[in-house]
Design an enzyme around this catalytic site. Structure first.
Site, short mmCIF file in Angstrom:
data_model
loop_
_atom_site.label_atom_id
_atom_site.label_comp_id
_atom_site.label_asym_id
_atom_site.label_seq_id
_atom_site.Cartn_x
_atom_site.Cartn_y
_atom_site.Cartn_z
N LYS A 114 99.56 3.66 49.52
CA LYS A 114 99.27 4.66 50.56
C LYS A 114 98.37 4.09 51.67
CE LYS A 114 100.09 8.75 47.75
NZ LYS A 114 99.59 10.03 47.27
N ARG B 250 81.14 11.97 41.39
CA ARG B 250 80.18 11.11 40.67
C ARG B 250 79.41 10.27 41.68
NH1 ARG B 250 84.01 8.15 36.36
NH2 ARG B 250 84.75 7.39 38.37
N GLY C 82 91.50 9.72 47.41
CA GLY C 82 92.58 9.86 48.39
C GLY C 82 93.16 11.26 48.46
N ASP D 101 100.29 15.51 51.21
CA ASP D 101 99.73 15.87 49.89
C ASP D 101 98.88 17.14 49.98
OD1 ASP D 101 100.86 13.89 48.33
OD2 ASP D 101 99.20 12.49 48.60
N GLY E 287 85.97 15.55 42.84
CA GLY E 287 86.56 14.28 43.28
C GLY E 287 86.44 14.11 44.79
P1 NDP Z 1 91.55 8.14 43.64
O1 NDP Z 1 91.58 6.95 42.75
O2 NDP Z 1 91.62 7.96 45.12
O3 NDP Z 1 90.17 8.95 43.37
C1 NDP Z 1 89.76 9.19 42.05
C2 NDP Z 1 88.63 10.23 42.06
O4 NDP Z 1 88.42 10.64 40.71
C3 NDP Z 1 87.30 9.70 42.57
O5 NDP Z 1 86.64 10.74 43.27
C4 NDP Z 1 86.52 9.36 41.27
O6 NDP Z 1 85.14 9.50 41.41
C5 NDP Z 1 87.03 10.47 40.38
N1 NDP Z 1 86.97 10.17 38.94
C6 NDP Z 1 87.71 9.28 38.23
N2 NDP Z 1 87.42 9.35 36.91
C7 NDP Z 1 86.46 10.31 36.78
C8 NDP Z 1 85.74 10.84 35.68
N3 NDP Z 1 85.97 10.42 34.42
N4 NDP Z 1 84.84 11.84 35.91
C9 NDP Z 1 84.61 12.28 37.17
N5 NDP Z 1 85.27 11.80 38.26
C10 NDP Z 1 86.18 10.83 38.07
O7 NDP Z 1 92.69 9.12 43.10
P2 NDP Z 1 93.58 10.16 43.94
O8 NDP Z 1 92.67 10.97 44.76
O9 NDP Z 1 94.70 9.46 44.58
O10 NDP Z 1 94.23 11.05 42.77
C11 NDP Z 1 93.46 12.01 42.07
C12 NDP Z 1 94.34 12.80 41.11
O11 NDP Z 1 95.30 13.55 41.84
C13 NDP Z 1 95.16 11.97 40.13
O12 NDP Z 1 95.18 12.65 38.89
C14 NDP Z 1 96.55 11.94 40.73
O13 NDP Z 1 97.55 11.78 39.76
C15 NDP Z 1 96.59 13.35 41.33
N6 NDP Z 1 97.56 13.50 42.42
C16 NDP Z 1 98.54 14.46 42.29
C17 NDP Z 1 99.47 14.64 43.28
C18 NDP Z 1 100.52 15.70 43.10
O14 NDP Z 1 101.48 15.74 43.91
N7 NDP Z 1 100.39 16.59 42.15
C19 NDP Z 1 99.45 13.86 44.52
C20 NDP Z 1 98.35 12.91 44.60
C21 NDP Z 1 97.45 12.74 43.57
P3 NDP Z 1 84.20 8.28 41.96
O15 NDP Z 1 84.45 8.19 43.43
O16 NDP Z 1 82.82 8.73 41.64
O17 NDP Z 1 84.64 7.05 41.22
#
Ligand code: NDP
Length: 277
Positions: free
Chosen positions: A69, A155, A133, A105, A130
């Protein structure tokens, strides 16, 4: 001639996009084909080369999924405001040798919540877990739905605050850390936009944020009752949903953008839904 579209990602075997767009094309009687392409992870410029080759061979548009992306954003000639804020692109259109980029999205997520689940966000308190992205893509569509308050909890608090700062003056939008949530009361809608559920983890969110007559939404899909949805249900929340509707709605937005006709989504969502229990 049949118009060519594709989704590009790596890995790509799990993608539902060819099925979704195939059903949309059938329903709206569009003469189009939709393939899945496993994009190259390296060398650096190989992704853009594959996209440009697809466009040069007559391809009309592409969806983009992980991990491309940001690369799609970087290679675009034109980007929508949503894509600019997200810094990420999930749909591209090829016109006169130019790559036009979008991010659907967030709009897909808002449509699923407001139209399919019937929860209007105007005047509501919304908590988003969160700041990755998906949240970047969702911010403008969420704000356009006019919640009275919207809190982003992450976090990495600095990352959440930077995202809020990027929006500029907006009294209703704030960022905080998980430790601040205990004293913030209940929210009408809690959205888990972290990737924690992909590994079966639970973000450190206290049950006190849930409102029994509110809703809990999990962006991940097909994972049944994730730890987040289980926590919400145990806190008495009756309206819980996963992200399958978001997936189908963002696809419908892209389809409309490409073809000028909006497909119906209900039957496709029902077909892809994995029951939560
Ligand atoms: P990113 O990798 O860009 O961001 C991940 C986020 O999750 C960060 O804010 C990170 O926090 C946080 N995070 C990860 N693990 C933990 C944890 N154990 N506890 C607390 N916070 C946590 O991911 P995306 O934003 O791209 O995707 C997020 C979710 O959305 C995924 O599950 C993805 O599958 C889903 N999604 C669904 C879509 C749909 O069409 N249904 C489309 C796009 C995404 P930190 O910054 O502190 O590390």
């Amino acid at each position: 001639m049949t118009d060519q579209y594709a989704v590009i990602g790596n890995p790509i075997g799990h993608t539902k996009s060819p099925l979704i767009h195939g059903l949309f094309a059938e329903e709206t009687r569009q003469d189009m084909a939709y393939a899945a392409i496993e994009g190259p992870l390296e060398p650096e410029q190989a992704f853009a080369d594959v996209v440009r080759a697809f466009a040069a061979s007559g391809g009309k548009g592409m969806n983009v999924t992980a991990p491309f992306k940001l690369k799609a954003f970087a290679m675009a000639d034109e980007r929508s405001e949503r894509a600019e804020l997200a810094g990420a692109v999930n749909a591209m259109k090829f016109e006169n040798g130019r790559v036009i980029a979008e991010n659907f999205d967030g709009i897909g997520l808002v449509r699923d919540i407001e139209v399919n689940l019937g929860l209007k966000m105007a005047g509501k308190r919304v908590l988003i877990l969160g700041a990755g992205g998906a949240v970047r893509g969702a911010l403008l569509p969420f704000l356009a739905a006019r919640p009275v308050e919207m809190i982003i909890v992450n976090r990495d608090v600095v990352k959440g605050k930077a995202l809020v700062a990027q929006i500029g003056a907006c009294d209703s939008l704030k960022a905080c850390g998980y430790g601040d949530l205990e004293t913030m009361g209940r929210f009408d809608l809690v959205v888990n936009a972290t990737s924690a559920s992909l590994t079966g983890d639970l973000p450190p969110v206290p049950p006190s944020v849930f409102s029994p007559d509110g809703a809990a939404y999990e962006l991940a899909y097909g994972k049944r009752l994730t730890p987040f949805l289980r926590l919400a249900r145990n806190a008495g929340v009756s309206m819980i949903a996963d992200g399958v509707g978001m997936l189908v709605e963002q696809a419908a937005e892209a389809f409309d953008w490409w073809r000028g006709v909006r497909p119906a989504t209900r039957a496709v969502i029902d077909r892809l839904t994995v029951p939560l229990e």
